[in-house]
Design a protein around this motif. Structure first.
Motif, PDB file in Angstrom:
ATOM      1  N   VAL A 254       0.871  -1.178   0.000  1.00 25.70           N
ATOM      2  CA  VAL A 254       0.000   0.000   0.000  1.00 25.70           C
ATOM      3  C   VAL A 254       0.910   1.231   0.000  1.00 25.70           C
ATOM      4  N   GLY A 255       0.893   1.972  -1.075  1.00 25.16           N
ATOM      5  CA  GLY A 255       1.651   3.220  -1.145  1.00 25.16           C
ATOM      6  C   GLY A 255       0.701   4.377  -0.896  1.00 25.16           C
ATOM      7  N   ILE A 256       1.068   5.249   0.028  1.00 28.36           N
ATOM      8  CA  ILE A 256       0.174   6.385   0.298  1.00 28.36           C
ATOM      9  C   ILE A 256       0.928   7.681   0.031  1.00 28.36           C
ATOM     10  N   ARG A 257       0.345   8.464  -0.897  1.00 30.64           N
ATOM     11  CA  ARG A 257       0.945   9.765  -1.245  1.00 30.64           C
ATOM     12  C   ARG A 257       0.484  10.797  -0.235  1.00 30.64           C
ATOM     13  N   LEU A 258       1.378  11.098   0.691  1.00 32.63           N
ATOM     14  CA  LEU A 258       1.027  12.019   1.758  1.00 32.63           C
ATOM     15  C   LEU A 258       0.998  13.456   1.239  1.00 32.63           C
ATOM     16  N   PRO A 259      -0.001  14.211   1.657  1.00 30.49           N
ATOM     17  CA  PRO A 259       0.049  15.656   1.448  1.00 30.49           C
ATOM     18  C   PRO A 259       1.227  16.225   2.258  1.00 30.49           C
ATOM     19  N   THR A 260       1.529  17.483   2.072  1.00 31.78           N
ATOM     20  CA  THR A 260       2.487  18.136   2.959  1.00 31.78           C
ATOM     21  C   THR A 260       1.906  18.134   4.371  1.00 31.78           C
ATOM     22  N   ILE A 261       2.749  17.703   5.320  1.00 30.39           N
ATOM     23  CA  ILE A 261       2.280  17.594   6.704  1.00 30.39           C
ATOM     24  C   ILE A 261       2.391  18.963   7.376  1.00 30.39           C
ATOM     25  N   CYS A 262       1.285  19.378   7.957  1.00 30.03           N
ATOM     26  CA  CYS A 262       1.209  20.680   8.595  1.00 30.03           C
ATOM     27  C   CYS A 262       0.248  20.553   9.765  1.00 30.03           C
ATOM     28  N   VAL A 263       0.625  20.858  10.944  1.00 31.24           N
ATOM     29  CA  VAL A 263       1.839  21.523  11.372  1.00 31.24           C
ATOM     30  C   VAL A 263       2.847  20.461  11.830  1.00 31.24           C
ATOM     31  N   ARG A 264       4.026  20.422  11.205  1.00 29.71           N
ATOM     32  CA  ARG A 264       5.070  19.534  11.719  1.00 29.71           C
ATOM     33  C   ARG A 264       5.580  20.083  13.042  1.00 29.71           C
ATOM     34  N   PRO A 265       5.668  19.240  14.075  1.00 25.97           N
ATOM     35  CA  PRO A 265       6.289  19.721  15.314  1.00 25.97           C
ATOM     36  C   PRO A 265       7.815  19.773  15.162  1.00 25.97           C
ATOM     37  N   GLY A 266       8.460  20.373  16.116  1.00 26.68           N
ATOM     38  CA  GLY A 266       9.924  20.370  16.136  1.00 26.68           C
ATOM     39  C   GLY A 266      10.531  21.509  15.357  1.00 26.68           C
TER      40      GLY A 266
END
Lengths: 328, 328
Positions: free
Chosen positions: B174-186
């Motif tokens: 299963v390949g999942i095309r992630l959107p840009t992750i927001c809000v990335r912590p750190g």
């Protein structure tokens, strides 16, 4: 100019070398040197006025590609590949030659040329096997590519590498998705598509041919003559016209096996067409069922790539180019 | 069950391990063992009742992957990658980790499992960077993929390998095309997309944030919480539903930077939103200009993947999950 052909002992490689030797020039530049490489030593084309270097080499061996590009050819045709049937039967060999071989070539070019002003044109023979799964009867130019064979996967990965390396400025890339070539001269090979040629070639030579699928099977084909025309055109077209999509679906002809046989009958008569014997092979039927039947190739057509419009022209191209213009 | 996470020290890897440790089960099966691997030794998730094996390893070293799969995990999350900015800056490193690393994993699975009855589920984190070049404002499900970064090229090659190895029966892919992750912590990272998170995260922490692009830039985003939800869902869904296309565009939210800032202002007020300072960076602007703005993710939605519908929900997810529910 200096031209390197990888896969020069294959059917297209030989015909391409012969064409370049015959023409003596490409796009107005004289062809001075031909570097011809394959897994077996390719033959030098007859009558070539320039220098022909014929070499055997394993393209997936580290170092082979670096040695090949050291002479900095102006133009590289990358035609070397493990065909579809064999790539499906031998996973490791298919990935080693079709993926690693292509990557080693592109990396050798990058390392030889980067920052040193050498940026060759690379013409890569891809395949309509990049299409797979469910798709419309005529596959649009911008349709998603989901290959359903390891061969198609490897060719598509090669296209992607070519596009990335072209984008980064290491080379001028042109990937051409060849239709199934028909009529292939010579013997049947391990490609699952081999019969599309066999049912024309063998009867014209007075021999029986086996048809492993039904007559309603429809496929996308072009002649060896047109395929060589594609390679020549890809080598000389204005690279700027490709924009950010250097991989192109080539034009072809959408015909059924039944239409192939009817064209053979029209050209060569009932006796010749009667030499085809149907003997279904479920493995080949299953592979072929997943193949493209027709493509929209309007981008390539607009760029000047041309192919036959009638299957009788494909039969005649074989008779003229391989049989001295004579039937039977 | 035994679960292997590659890239377990990364933001998603850590959150995924924490979620699995917290839940103690996945799809009704108890999580007994977590094998956590990254280029630096990952931390064991707090409170995990089972066995956690935390290891450092270079995924592109021959032998590393074979060692990782020898214990035959039931489920493998492959999240390890060189991010977009770094893959563009360092071509060899990007291909080595993002392409070779993925291929070594899939080959290790093939060699460990073939003919021996072990066929793990592999969840591969791909990216919307597989889209590139000219495309419609909302990219259709069946649109051609022509990435315009090396990172996108490498992720797409990984998708293709996953699909081919799944088709050949070596694994459930299963390949999942992630959107840009927001809000990335750190901290900010070297991804060109880093600022999409920075302009929310830094102001909420009372710090100034640099906005390197215009407010009209539109992009496709989702929260870390949703991304973890995608991974969990990909690990448990009925694999038969994917048919011959195991790679899926994940749902997300299409917002402009201006809408992000307005949502931040709505949630946290003018003072916080006022901490964003625009300072244009032409390199980042050029990269981001080629990115997808919105996707048709209806296939994934029909399969049960869900994401936020309003950017205020994404801001609140960050406040709840990272800031203990408190602002400022």
């Amino acid at each position: 100019m200096r031209i390197l052909i990888l896969g020069a002992a294959g059917m297209l490689g030989r015909k391409l070398a012969e064409r370049l030797a015959h023409d003596g020039q490409l796009g107005g530049q004289s062809v001075d040197t031909l570097d011809l490489v394959d897994v077996i030593t390719p033959a030098a084309p007859a009558g070539f006025k320039g220098e022909a270097n014929c070499q055997a080499g394993d393209l997936s061996e580290p170092g082979t590609m670096a040695a090949m590009v050291r002479s900095r050819p102006d133009l590289i045709f990358h035609l070397a590949a493990i065909v579809s049937g064999e790539a499906e039967a031998d996973l490791e060999k298919g990935y080693r030659i079709n993926l690693d071989g292509t990557r080693l070539l592109l990396d050798a070019i990058r390392l030889e040329g980067e920052g040193k002003g050498w940026k060759p044109r690379v013409v890569f023979s891809s395949s309509l096997a990049v299409f797979g799964g469910s798709f419309p009867a005529v596959i649009p130019e911008e349709y998603v590519l989901t290959p359903q064979t390891s061969y198609g996967t490897q060719k598509l990965m090669g296209e992607l590498l070519l596009a990335d390396y072209a984008r980064r400025g290491f080379l001028e890339g042109v990937g051409i998705r060849l239709p199934t070539i028909c009529v292939r001269p010579g013997k049947p090979n391990r490609a699952a598509s081999s019969f599309f040629s066999g049912i024309i070639r063998e009867p014209l030579a007075g021999q029986e041919a086996i048809l492993p699928v039904g007559e309603d099977v429809r496929h996308w084909m072009t002649s060896p003559r047109s395929a060589i025309g594609f390679l020549i055109h890809a080598a000389t077209l204005d690279i700027a016209l490709l924009g950010d999509r250097p991989n192109l679906s080539m034009p072809g002809l959408s015909v059924t096996v039944g239409e192939q046989i009817a064209a053979l009958r029209e050209v060569a008569g009932d006796r010749v067409a009667g030499l085809i014997r149907q003997e279904r092979d479920p493995v080949i039927e299953r592979i072929v069922a997943g193949w493209a039947q027709a493509l929209d190739a309007s981008r390539a057509e607009a760029l000047g790539f041309t192919a036959e419009k009638h299957f009788t022209d494909i039969v005649w191209a074989h008779i003229e180019d391989e049989l001295g213009g004579r039937i039977g």
